[in-house]
Write a protein that holds these residues in place. Structure first.
Motif, PDB file in Angstrom:
ATOM      1  N   ALA A   1     -16.078  19.770 -75.857  1.00  0.00           N
ATOM      2  CA  ALA A   1     -15.810  18.361 -75.577  1.00  0.00           C
ATOM      3  C   ALA A   1     -17.101  17.638 -75.223  1.00  0.00           C
TER       4      ALA A   1
ATOM      5  N   TYR B   1     -14.202  13.340 -75.858  1.00  0.00           N
ATOM      6  CA  TYR B   1     -14.074  13.422 -77.313  1.00  0.00           C
ATOM      7  C   TYR B   1     -14.072  14.877 -77.763  1.00  0.00           C
ATOM      8  N   ASP B   2     -13.269  15.135 -78.792  1.00  0.00           N
ATOM      9  CA  ASP B   2     -13.195  16.441 -79.432  1.00  0.00           C
ATOM     10  C   ASP B   2     -14.402  16.590 -80.358  1.00  0.00           C
TER      11      ASP B   2
ATOM     12  N   GLU C   1     -16.609   7.166 -81.672  1.00  0.00           N
ATOM     13  CA  GLU C   1     -15.447   7.290 -82.547  1.00  0.00           C
ATOM     14  C   GLU C   1     -15.693   6.603 -83.883  1.00  0.00           C
TER      15      GLU C   1
ATOM     16  N   LYS D   1     -12.735  12.171 -82.294  1.00  0.00           N
ATOM     17  CA  LYS D   1     -11.412  11.787 -81.805  1.00  0.00           C
ATOM     18  C   LYS D   1     -11.438  11.767 -80.276  1.00  0.00           C
ATOM     19  N   ARG D   2     -11.039  10.617 -79.701  1.00  0.00           N
ATOM     20  CA  ARG D   2     -10.991  10.515 -78.240  1.00  0.00           C
ATOM     21  C   ARG D   2      -9.738  11.231 -77.744  1.00  0.00           C
ATOM     22  N   MET D   3      -9.917  12.138 -76.783  1.00  0.00           N
ATOM     23  CA  MET D   3      -8.808  12.901 -76.204  1.00  0.00           C
ATOM     24  C   MET D   3      -8.357  12.314 -74.871  1.00  0.00           C
TER      25      MET D   3
END
Length: 140
Positions: A50, A43-44, A26, A32-34
Motif C-alpha cells: 500500500a 492506494y493499492d 489515481e 485504486k484508492r482503498m
C-alpha cells in the motif's frame, strides 16, 4: 537471531493538497484508492503493498482506533519511493509521463542493467519507476 521480514507492507508520502495528490496518484498513475479519510488516503500498489498519502501537518498526533493507538508521525520536505515495473514497461511509462506533461527529472541505467525513471508528484516528492535488474534482490 533476527526474525525474518517478508517485505515492505506500506510506504508513505506527505502532501499539502490531498485533492491534487488524488488526481495524481489515481488519475495519472492509475492507483485504486482503498481508504479515504481527512488525513490519509491509501492506494493499492500491488499484491500486499500500500501507498499511504498523508495530509502533511495533520498526522503528528496519536490517533485512537478501536484496535489501539496509532502513533503520530509527520515529515517535512520531499520524500522518495519507487514503483516496481517490468523492463518492457520503461518505454510505455516514459511515453505516459511525457504525454501527461510530467517531467522526467532523471533517468538512470544501473550497473546491473536496470533502468529507473524519476519524476515528481505535485508536492515535490521524488517518485521512481524501476525496472530490474538493479538491486541484487530485484531481478524480475
Amino acid at each position: 537471531m533476527t526474525p525474518k521480514l517478508d517485505g515492505i507492507l506500506e510506504t508513505a508520502v506527505y502532501v499539502d493538497d490531498m485533492g491534487a495528490a488524488h488526481a495524481f496518484y489515481e488519475g495519472l498513475l492509475g492507483l485504486k484508492r482503498m481508504v479515504k479519510g481527512d488525513r490519509l488516503y491509501a492506494y493499492d500498489v500491488g499484491p500486499g503493498a500500500a501507498l499511504l498519502v498523508f495530509h502533511r501537518g495533520h498526522t503528528g498526533e496519536d490517533v485512537a482506533t478501536p484496535g489501539g493507538i496509532v502513533p503520530g508521525h509527520d515529515t517535512t520536505g520531499p520524500s522518495h519511493f519507487a514503483f516496481r515495473i517490468s523492463a518492457d514497461m520503461v518505454q510505455p511509462w516514459r511515453s505516459h509521463l511525457t504525454a501527461n506533461n510530467i517531467e522526467i527529472i532523471s533517468e538512470v541505467t544501473w550497473p546491473a542493467g536496470g533502468v529507473s525513471l524519476y519524476f515528481k508528484d505535485p508536492d515535490g516528492n521524488v517518485l521512481e519507476v524501476a525496472a530490474p535488474p538493479n538491486w541484487p534482490n530485484f531481478q524480475s
